[in-house]
Design a protein around this motif. Structure first.
Motif, mmCIF file in Angstrom:
data_model
loop_
_atom_site.group_PDB
_atom_site.id
_atom_site.type_symbol
_atom_site.label_atom_id
_atom_site.label_comp_id
_atom_site.label_asym_id
_atom_site.label_seq_id
_atom_site.Cartn_x
_atom_site.Cartn_y
_atom_site.Cartn_z
ATOM 1 N N GLY A 240 34.844 22.585 44.048
ATOM 2 C CA GLY A 240 34.875 21.325 43.313
ATOM 3 C C GLY A 240 34.564 21.423 41.839
ATOM 4 N N ALA A 241 34.427 22.618 41.284
ATOM 5 C CA ALA A 241 34.111 22.781 39.863
ATOM 6 C C ALA A 241 35.420 22.902 39.076
ATOM 7 N N ILE A 242 36.070 21.788 38.857
ATOM 8 C CA ILE A 242 37.422 21.797 38.308
ATOM 9 C C ILE A 242 37.457 22.298 36.869
ATOM 10 N N ALA A 243 36.514 21.889 36.049
ATOM 11 C CA ALA A 243 36.519 22.329 34.647
ATOM 12 C C ALA A 243 36.369 23.844 34.559
ATOM 13 N N GLU A 244 35.476 24.378 35.358
ATOM 14 C CA GLU A 244 35.290 25.830 35.365
ATOM 15 C C GLU A 244 36.549 26.537 35.873
ATOM 16 N N ALA A 245 37.198 25.946 36.871
ATOM 17 C CA ALA A 245 38.433 26.532 37.396
ATOM 18 C C ALA A 245 39.522 26.535 36.332
ATOM 19 N N GLU A 246 39.612 25.463 35.558
ATOM 20 C CA GLU A 246 40.615 25.413 34.493
ATOM 21 C C GLU A 246 40.346 26.476 33.438
ATOM 22 N N ALA A 247 39.075 26.693 33.123
ATOM 23 C CA ALA A 247 38.731 27.730 32.145
ATOM 24 C C ALA A 247 39.131 29.116 32.659
ATOM 25 N N GLU A 248 38.898 29.358 33.930
ATOM 26 C CA GLU A 248 39.287 30.647 34.509
ATOM 27 C C GLU A 248 40.805 30.794 34.536
ATOM 28 N N ARG A 249 41.498 29.689 34.721
ATOM 29 C CA ARG A 249 42.962 29.728 34.691
ATOM 30 C C ARG A 249 43.446 30.212 33.326
ATOM 31 N N ASP A 250 42.835 29.722 32.244
ATOM 32 C CA ASP A 250 43.199 30.160 30.907
ATOM 33 C C ASP A 250 42.897 31.642 30.705
ATOM 34 N N LEU A 251 41.734 32.073 31.187
ATOM 35 C CA LEU A 251 41.363 33.481 31.064
ATOM 36 C C LEU A 251 42.297 34.364 31.891
ATOM 37 N N PHE A 252 42.700 33.867 33.042
ATOM 38 C CA PHE A 252 43.644 34.601 33.881
ATOM 39 C C PHE A 252 44.966 34.810 33.140
ATOM 40 N N CYS A 253 45.493 33.748 32.540
ATOM 41 C CA CYS A 253 46.780 33.855 31.835
ATOM 42 C C CYS A 253 46.702 34.879 30.704
ATOM 43 N N ARG A 254 45.594 34.873 29.987
ATOM 44 C CA ARG A 254 45.444 35.845 28.912
ATOM 45 C C ARG A 254 45.352 37.264 29.462
ATOM 46 N N ALA A 255 44.629 37.417 30.567
ATOM 47 C CA ALA A 255 44.481 38.746 31.164
ATOM 48 C C ALA A 255 45.811 39.269 31.684
ATOM 49 N N VAL A 256 46.635 38.397 32.265
ATOM 50 C CA VAL A 256 47.948 38.819 32.755
ATOM 51 C C VAL A 256 48.795 39.364 31.611
ATOM 52 N N GLY A 257 48.671 38.776 30.445
ATOM 53 C CA GLY A 257 49.431 39.227 29.296
ATOM 54 C C GLY A 257 49.090 40.637 28.852
ATOM 55 N N ARG A 258 47.936 41.157 29.300
ATOM 56 C CA ARG A 258 47.531 42.515 28.928
ATOM 57 C C ARG A 258 47.928 43.557 29.977
ATOM 58 N N VAL A 259 48.580 43.126 31.059
ATOM 59 C CA VAL A 259 48.983 44.059 32.112
ATOM 60 C C VAL A 259 50.339 44.655 31.754
ATOM 61 N N PRO A 260 50.431 45.970 31.601
ATOM 62 C CA PRO A 260 51.719 46.562 31.215
ATOM 63 C C PRO A 260 52.731 46.519 32.349
ATOM 64 N N GLU A 261 53.991 46.540 31.983
ATOM 65 C CA GLU A 261 55.062 46.519 32.988
ATOM 66 C C GLU A 261 55.040 47.750 33.875
ATOM 67 N N THR A 262 54.406 48.818 33.396
ATOM 68 C CA THR A 262 54.381 50.079 34.141
ATOM 69 C C THR A 262 53.313 50.104 35.233
ATOM 70 N N ARG A 263 52.450 49.111 35.265
ATOM 71 C CA ARG A 263 51.359 49.107 36.261
ATOM 72 C C ARG A 263 51.936 48.686 37.613
ATOM 73 N N MET A 264 51.735 49.525 38.638
ATOM 74 C CA MET A 264 52.385 49.343 39.936
ATOM 75 C C MET A 264 51.360 49.273 41.067
ATOM 76 N N LEU A 265 51.786 48.682 42.174
ATOM 77 C CA LEU A 265 51.099 48.817 43.455
ATOM 78 C C LEU A 265 52.172 49.274 44.443
ATOM 79 N N PHE A 266 52.317 50.578 44.551
ATOM 80 C CA PHE A 266 53.410 51.203 45.287
ATOM 81 C C PHE A 266 54.765 50.643 44.828
ATOM 82 N N ASN A 267 55.483 49.905 45.661
ATOM 83 C CA ASN A 267 56.847 49.513 45.312
ATOM 84 C C ASN A 267 56.925 48.281 44.420
ATOM 85 N N ASN A 268 55.802 47.646 44.147
ATOM 86 C CA ASN A 268 55.802 46.385 43.402
ATOM 87 C C ASN A 268 55.139 46.555 42.050
#
Length: 420
Positions: A240-268
């Protein structure tokens, strides 16, 4: 060479392997169940079938290994089960061969054998580890066994096994190895270190998620960082902590942007996997806000992304997205829709191709049984209840819904979700 020595199992192994590697992981069209266009699937099958009829081929590790890979993507993986049964003891110290039958077991819903087979593989690999250490490419295959064991334990509802194995997986990948640049070991291995997050979400361990420290090097541990922000967003939403969840959503989006295309988990690619996390988190947030149409649209998008991942075992996304979708549909009284979701996940109709089905898993069985009872389908419910009784006996947590994300449990204690 094969034409000159078709009865030599070593030659047959090499020839079948060459045929299959012309289209690796694309031997079958998952949607039609037919051999993939341009693949020499049937030719490879004829070579292996012939070899299996001979005394030397019937117990040849290479022939058996390839036969499992040949049929795991097919619409009939069970046809290779008896062949796979011959493999584990032939080369006792070969961890990868001890693990191989689990590629079929998971497709046939035998999650106990997934756990036990990979446990045996891990023990064999520990001998290799003591001899060669962890600073080598084989650590990837050792990680694969831990990964597979976690996957099986999650379908069984066995939180202790899943968490213990996640800890073993983490300990098996030293940072020194991740920092090797040629070959780029982080691109192959770092994605495995997000497995603890998948386990904690599967079992609704919200406070444990929020207590997880962030990686000290977010560039090296870029997938782990993104997945922690995703998990924190889910945990805050569920409590139920919606504001905190929204903040983590923003941090998640920024973190995804730092993941290189070459990073794999086997076939994916990890970017494809994180796209599912993004849609799931959107769905969780909108649901907590009461925006149910937006929530279900996001969850449906996550299902489409999950279904569209390249074939892999374990699947790239560890908890089937339909489990959350079905649970929240039920929460909103959309029982007939939820029934269809669970029926598809369990492989009880032709909605999904075989590799996307999860026969007999305790989570979907519970949701399906709940739907049948609410819809008055008591005859079918009694049949499902027999399976559910056995499945829940194997779990070490109370299973009261297909996902620990049902709104009625927000703020509840970890490990006790979904009570009505």
């Amino acid at each position: 060479m094969y034409e000159l020595a078709p009865d030599d199992p070593d030659v047959a192994t090499l020839y079948a392997d060459a045929l299959m590697n012309l289209t690796p992981w694309e031997l079958w069209d998952l949607r039609t169940g037919e051999p993939a266009a341009g693949a020499r699937t049937l030719e490879a099958k004829a070579v292996l079938d012939r070899a299996l009829l001979s005394d030397t081929g019937a117990d040849h590790p290479g022939i058996l290994h390839l036969y499992i890979h040949l049929l795991e993507m097919s619409p009939t993986p069970e046809q290779a089960l008896t062949v796979a049964d011959r493999l584990p003891g032939l080369v006792p110290d070969a961890g990868h061969l001890r693990h191989m039958p689990s590629h079929l077991d998971v497709l046939c819903g035998d999650y106990r054998r997934v756990v036990s087979g990979n446990s045996d593989a891990i023990k064999a690999d520990e001998k290799y580890l003591r001899r060669a250490g962890a600073m080598n490419f084989y650590t990837l295959y050792r990680s694969h066994n831990y990964h597979f064991k976690i996957y099986g334990a999650m379908f069984l509802g066995q939180s202790r096994t899943a968490l213990e194995t996640a800890a073993q997986l983490e300990a098996s990948i030293p940072e020194e190895l991740l920092r090797v640049e040629s070959p780029p070991m982080a691109d192959w291995l770092e994605g495995f270190l997000a497995m603890r997050v998948h386990v904690l979400i599967r079992f609704g361990r919200w406070q444990d998620i929020l207590a997880l420290p962030m990686p000290s090097d977010p560039k090296l541990y870029c997938v782990s960082t993104a997945m922690r922000h995703y998990a924190r967003g889910v945990a805050y939403s569920a409590t139920g902590a919606i504001a905190e969840a929204e903040a983590e959503r923003d941090l998640f989006c920024r973190a995804v942007g730092r993941v290189p295309e070459t990073r794999m988990l086997f076939n994916n690619t990890c970017q494809d996997i994180l796209a599912i996390a993004s849609a799931m988190l959107d769905g969780e947030l909108e649901y907590r806000r009461g925006e149910y149409d937006l929530a279900f649209a996001s969850l449906e998008r996550s299902i489409d992304l999950d279904d569209g991942l390249p074939y892999d075992e374990p699947w790239g996304w560890m908890q089937p997205t339909r489990h959350a979708y079905g649970a929240l549909l039920l929460e909103q009284g959309r029982t007939e829709e939820a029934e269809a979701v669970y029926r598809a996940d369990l492989g009880l109709d032709d909605t999904l191709p075989r590799p996307l089905q999860h026969p007999g898993n305790v989570w979907a069985l519970h949701g399906f049984h709940e739907c049948l009872m609410k819809l008055g389908k008591t005859g079918e419910a009694r049949i499902v209840a027999q399976q559910l009784t056995v499945a829940t006996a194997l779990a070490d947590v109370p299973v009261r819904a297909s996902c620990f994300c049902r709104v009625g449990t927000a703020g509840g204690k970890d490990g006790d979700c979904c009570s009505d």
